[in-house]
Design an enzyme around this catalytic site. Structure first.
Site, PDB file in Angstrom:
ATOM      1  CG  HIS A 205     -12.859  61.112 -42.570  1.00 47.86           C
ATOM      2  ND1 HIS A 205     -11.692  61.465 -42.080  1.00 47.86           N
ATOM      3  CD2 HIS A 205     -13.384  61.648 -41.638  1.00 47.86           C
ATOM      4  CE1 HIS A 205     -11.231  62.438 -41.135  1.00 47.86           C
ATOM      5  NE2 HIS A 205     -13.380  62.647 -40.749  1.00 47.86           N
ATOM      6  CG  ASP A 207      -9.534  63.627 -45.759  1.00 48.60           C
ATOM      7  OD1 ASP A 207     -10.254  62.467 -44.625  1.00 48.60           O
ATOM      8  OD2 ASP A 207      -9.851  64.354 -45.702  1.00 48.60           O
ATOM      9  CG  ASP A 238     -10.993  63.709 -37.309  1.00 45.76           C
ATOM     10  OD1 ASP A 238     -11.794  63.098 -38.099  1.00 45.76           O
ATOM     11  OD2 ASP A 238     -10.342  64.625 -37.209  1.00 45.76           O
ATOM     12  CD  GLU A 272     -14.371  65.098 -42.272  1.00 44.09           C
ATOM     13  OE1 GLU A 272     -14.625  66.075 -41.143  1.00 44.09           O
ATOM     14  OE2 GLU A 272     -12.906  65.607 -41.704  1.00 44.09           O
ATOM     15  CD  GLU A 273     -10.470  66.188 -41.076  1.00 43.56           C
ATOM     16  OE1 GLU A 273     -10.865  67.172 -41.003  1.00 43.56           O
ATOM     17  OE2 GLU A 273      -9.758  64.961 -40.130  1.00 43.56           O
ATOM     18  CG  HIS A 550      -8.749  68.717 -36.636  1.00 38.70           C
ATOM     19  ND1 HIS A 550      -9.689  70.201 -37.101  1.00 38.70           N
ATOM     20  CD2 HIS A 550      -9.445  67.692 -37.039  1.00 38.70           C
ATOM     21  CE1 HIS A 550     -10.881  69.350 -38.156  1.00 38.70           C
ATOM     22  NE2 HIS A 550     -10.743  67.959 -37.941  1.00 38.70           N
TER      23      HIS A 550
END
Length: 578
Positions: A205, A207, A238, A272-273, A550
């Site tokens: 991903h 995003d 990520d 995804e997030e 994150h």
């Protein structure tokens, strides 16, 4: 101790590199050396055992000095067989015949590919810089144009490589006010369609989570900054760097005019997030088209546990709940009404306290009973994993952990369920004081899922338990329990040949045997792929244990990024042998 037999052949395939054959009294391993096939025979302390008279002659000559080794003798120094008279058994004959036949195949030039990756690492970093600069925050609808731009950049990158690329429409997203906006399209791409080859599908991903400099970042989160070998930026680990590493792996084969060992497909999303909105339906719709010829699915949306490389074979699932308690028709002044009404916040805190005790034991009937038993083999696996408890405790900044042994802590982090209370909506949380009785409060909590828990059953168990506890309070307020996420856990077979291929690739590129680890978090797409497509899955991480996913100051080390690209190059070859 070993002896070596060198055979000059025109071309040597990489398959020979990892050949390992037992020949009763020895192990034969071959490798490539400048157009020369080197058959290394690793011997036990005693060259020939007495019980092998049927197959082994009395003596053989070996080495440049024509040394003699007889039955029961010892070899003091490694040497090279040169025209020696080896004992010819059927196994020897089959081995040498097979190697010579295989020599007609094209070699896998790993060294050339690695050299190519090394010489282009600055270019790879600049590409990552361009990708990080795009604020592809999927949680902010005001940045949806940026997210769509990120999907276009990804598609164009793959298109320029000659891939068969599509931007797949996955529908609309309904906002809280009822309006709808288009979901970002999913990028699919295909390189190769040789029916004689395996086909792998790489998921990723592009995003990212929200990020602002004022949140505590030391650098601009959308300006990739290299400090002491670390590449800081939102989405660096990520999942933009791993996605690019997979793209660069294919690019390396192309640049050297080397045929891909497998057909490669990509499925890259932009939500995804925030829960992969629309992706489950898209996978179901394309199960008999895009996924029909896929053999294996690879996910690199995870990280190592320590500085040691790892392969991930399991993730916990997640059941996310809202528990709403509603009382008076409006907020009340605690001085005027306190002591005369049943307060929703008091009821809510009271029932939340019945979910888990101070030792971490879940108190909801039926939850613990559903957990698969911990085997002795699994416990030994945890004990052998590289993981420092003190470093872990220091990193997260707590005075004491719930478990004092590495194996117990890893087990409760990966393969046991837990309850986490995340917050209470409607409660006063701003700075200062406010003497209010909230009319309605909503608790948000989750229960991580492990085998053999079933989210649908967990939903009933939680609802029944909270309603029973609420009834004991004899309150006139109203309780409503809702499960808003019900993601199942995912666990792969450790003995799957996909993981054996992963171990070989890690050993070849990084020089270490990987730890076999699980993730305490949830990657729902793994279970979706498994349930919908029925394909075998491997999680092949390159992210570091301290990348700060994150969080503020997210990073990907240059080492992991570049060596990870080499790892993916090698894995494409290894998985072709599965």
């Amino acid at each position: 101790m070993y002896i070596e037999l060198r055979i000059v052949v025109p071309r040597i395939p990489y398959t020979v590199y990892r050949l390992f054959i037992d020949i009763q009294y020895s192990r034969a391993v071959s490798r490539q050396c400048s157009g020369v096939l080197v058959l290394r025979i690793e011997l036990d302390t005693v060259l020939f055992q007495p019980d092998e008279e049927e197959f082994i002659p009395e003596c053989i000559n070996y080495g440049h000095r024509r040394q003699k080794a007889c039955r029961g003798s010892r070899i003091e120094q490694p040497d090279v067989l040169s025209g020696a008279s080896l004992p010819v058994t059927m196994l020897h004959f089959l081995l040498l015949s097979t190697l010579l036949l295989m020599a007609q195949a094209d070699p896998f030039q790993l060294d050339a590919l690695i050299q190519y990756v090394d010489s282009h690492q600055d270019e790879y970093v600049e590409t990552l810089r361009d990708w990080v600069a795009v604020e592809s925050d999927s949680s902010d609808v005001l940045k949806r144009a940026e997210l769509e731009h990120m999907m276009d950049i990804t598609a164009e990158k793959l298109r320029k490589m000659g891939g068969k690329v599509e931007l797949v429409d996955i529908g609309d997203q309904e906002l809280s006010d009822g309006t709808k906006i288009p979901l970002p399209k999913v990028v699919t791409a295909q390189f190769g369609s040789d029916s004689s080859k395996r086909t792998v599908c790489i998921y990723g991903h592009v995003d990212v989570q929200p990020a602002k400099k004022e949140d505590g970042w030391a650098t601009d989160p959308y300006n990739l900054t290299e400090i002491n070998g670390n590449l800081y930026g939102r989405g660096a680990s990520d999942n933009k760097a791993p996605v690019l590493a997979w793209i660069h792996a294919v690019e390396a084969y192309q640049a050297l005019n080397m045929e891909l060992p497998v057909n490669v497909k990509y499925i890259l999303e932009g939500m995804e997030e925030t829960g992969s909105n629309g992706l489950d339906a898209m996978i179901s719709q394309h199960n008999h088209t895009f996924f029909s010829d896929v053999d294996y699915i690879i996910i690199s949306d995870c990280g190592w546990l320590s500085r040691k490389p790892a392969l991930t074979y399991g993730t916990r699932g997640n059941c996310y709940f809202l528990a709403e308690v509603e009382g008076p028709k409006q907020d009340l002044h605690s001085g005027v009404f306190g002591g005369t009404v049943f307060e929703p916040m008091t009821d809510l805190i009271g029932i939340l306290d019945t979910l888990i005790d101070s030792s971490g034991k879940i108190l909801i009937p039926g939850i613990n009973e559903a957990v698969a038993a911990l085997t002795e083999e699994e416990m030994k696996l945890y004990e052998g994993i590289e993981f420092d408890l003190e470093s872990y405790q220091r990193k997260i900044g707590v005075d004491r952990l719930m478990y004092s042994s590495k194996a117990d802590l890893l087990a409760h982090r990966w393969r046991y369920p837990t309850v986490s209370i995340h917050g209470i909506e409607g409660a006063f949380s701003a700075p200062g004081t406010k003497t209010v009785i909230p009319a309605k409060v909503i608790a948000k909590f989750s229960i991580r899922q492990v085998p053999d828990m079933d989210p649908l059953l967990v939903e009933k168990q939680v609802s029944d338990h909270l309603n029973a506890e609420f009834a004991k309070r004899n309150s006139p307020n109203k309780l409503k329990v809702t499960m808003v996420i019900g993601a199942k856990p995912w666990v792969a077979d450790l003995k799957d040949s996909l993981y054996e291929a992963g171990k070989r690739a890690v050993k070849t590129v990084l020089g270490a045997d990987p730890d076999m680890i699980r993730e305490g978090g949830t990657i729902p797409i793994a279970r979706t792929f498994q349930d919908v497509t029925g394909k075998r899955i491997i999680m092949l991480p390159i992210g570091g244990f301290d990348d700060g996913l994150h969080s503020q100051n997210e990073k990907m080390s240059r080492y992991n990024y570049i060596e990870g690209t080499k790892l993916f190059v090698a894995y494409l070859h290894e998985v072709a042998q599965v």
